[in-house]
Design an enzyme around this catalytic site. Structure first.
Site, mmCIF file in Angstrom:
data_model
loop_
_atom_site.group_PDB
_atom_site.id
_atom_site.type_symbol
_atom_site.label_atom_id
_atom_site.label_comp_id
_atom_site.label_asym_id
_atom_site.label_seq_id
_atom_site.Cartn_x
_atom_site.Cartn_y
_atom_site.Cartn_z
ATOM 1 N N SER A 1 5.703 91.456 12.001
ATOM 2 C CA SER A 1 7.078 91.927 11.194
ATOM 3 C C SER A 1 8.388 89.925 12.393
ATOM 4 O O SER A 1 7.841 90.051 11.924
ATOM 5 C CB SER A 1 7.563 92.948 12.989
ATOM 6 O OG SER A 1 9.246 93.148 12.578
ATOM 7 N N TYR B 1 9.891 95.490 21.010
ATOM 8 C CA TYR B 1 9.352 95.492 19.855
ATOM 9 C C TYR B 1 8.459 93.860 19.596
ATOM 10 O O TYR B 1 7.908 93.133 19.302
ATOM 11 C CB TYR B 1 10.003 95.439 19.029
ATOM 12 C CG TYR B 1 9.990 96.225 17.984
ATOM 13 C CD1 TYR B 1 8.979 96.902 16.907
ATOM 14 C CD2 TYR B 1 10.394 94.280 16.363
ATOM 15 C CE1 TYR B 1 8.714 96.501 15.879
ATOM 16 C CE2 TYR B 1 9.435 95.612 15.943
ATOM 17 C CZ TYR B 1 8.811 96.098 14.715
ATOM 18 O OH TYR B 1 8.196 96.259 13.891
ATOM 19 N N LYS C 1 5.493 92.470 18.849
ATOM 20 C CA LYS C 1 5.170 91.375 17.613
ATOM 21 C C LYS C 1 4.679 89.920 17.987
ATOM 22 O O LYS C 1 4.100 89.400 16.591
ATOM 23 C CB LYS C 1 5.746 92.286 16.713
ATOM 24 C CG LYS C 1 5.939 93.349 15.844
ATOM 25 C CD LYS C 1 4.859 94.284 15.749
ATOM 26 C CE LYS C 1 4.909 95.450 15.153
ATOM 27 N NZ LYS C 1 3.746 95.839 14.534
#
Length: 307
Positions: A141, A154, A158
């Site tokens: 991402s 998150y 990532k």
């Protein structure tokens, strides 16, 4: 590795294939003549996707963080479809909110699925990839480019997934296995994750303070096609959208930009808004939470029975 190769007749494994980008990838790769293995947590939903594919396929219900389960999944896929030539570690979850009030079980689950699950996927299918001299694609991402406030789990997961894939790439390049990292931005899937972003103050404000081009949402079919092109080229880096390639050059400056923007805007936003925890986002996230609750209840029952 950047050469193109023929996908027709080869086998591909897609994790997180029950919906969204995973389903889009499965359908596009089936259209390229690949045999498709769909892995995920929901048997019925995976089977519903499988019947729409005009190709040989198999479905395995499995948690990507379950190492024995993933080894069994790899054995089943190999038995039914042959050793995979492509493995796409797409399974992922997200949540948002201030770190200090975060639910550490959910925080840990995001890291386990997005990072540990990717490593378990690679380990399980690496023997097959070595046989086929295949290609492993790690879905990451733009969160790997620069950490954003209120998205600590998150972003950490990532960034870790990107570093993991780059490390493994260096280990495997001389053995003929290609490893790529796919950098995704806002993707409009049927999981309602983007709608969840706009529903939660923390994520709506985060997205709203991005430059206009960075706020654009891309349809899942378009994102899947960019990734499939990367698979065809065995690309070391895949950008969805392609203009993200230009953002790589600015990565050294992103932390400073985030710090300056946060220092200027966060005090006002936190004064004007209540930043609550989002929980796991999207339909996939809600199903993941129900499975976590069910697993917790089962463990509690087991402990009571043991007493």
């Amino acid at each position: 590795m950047t050469r193109s190769w023929e996908l027709q007749g080869r086998s591909v494994v897609v994790t997180g294939a029950a919906r969204g980008l995973g389903t889009g990838l499965a359908r596009l790769l089936a259209g390229h003549g690949m045999r498709v293995a769909l892995l995920g947590r929901e048997q019925a939903t995976l089977e519903a996707v499988a019947v729409t594919l005009d190709t040989e396929s198999c479905v395995v219900e499995v948690d990507v963080t379950d190492e024995p389960g993933m080894r069994r999944a790899a054995a089943e896929v190999t038995r039914k479809l042959g050793a995979p030539s492509v493995v796409i570690a797409n399974a992922g979850v997200a949540e948002g909110g201030p770190f200090e009030s975060s639910d550490l079980d959910l925080w840990r689950r995001v890291v386990e699925v997005n990072l540990v699950g990717s490593a378990v996927t690679a380990r399980a299918f690496l023997p097959g990839l070595l046989v086929t001299r295949g290609y492993f694609l790690q879905v990451a991402s733009t969160a790997a480019f620069g950490a954003a406030p209120m998205m600590s789990a998150y972003c950490a997961s990532k960034a870790g997934a990107e570093a993991f894939a780059r490390s493994v790439r260096a280990e495997l390049v001389h053995r003929g296995v290609g490893v790529g990292v796919a950098y995704l931005h806002w993707t409009d899937t049927d999981t309602n994750m983007v709608k969840d972003v706009d529903r939660h103050t923390v994520l709506r404000e985060l997205r709203g303070h991005m430059p206009a081009p960075a706020r654009r949402v891309y349809p899942v079919g378009q994102v899947a096609s960019w990734l499939v092109r990367g698979v065809e080229r065995r690309s070391a880096s895949v950008y969805a959208p392609p203009w993200l390639r230009l953002a790589q050059a600015g990565r050294p400056f992103f932390p400073l930009a985030v710090d300056l923007l946060s220092r200027r805007t966060l005090p006002r936003l936190m004064r004007d808004h209540s930043f609550e925890q989002t929980g796991l986002l999207g339909e996939g996230g809600r199903i993941e939470e129900r499975l976590i609750d069910r697993s917790t209840a089962e463990r509690s029952n087991d402990r009571r029975e043991a007493r």
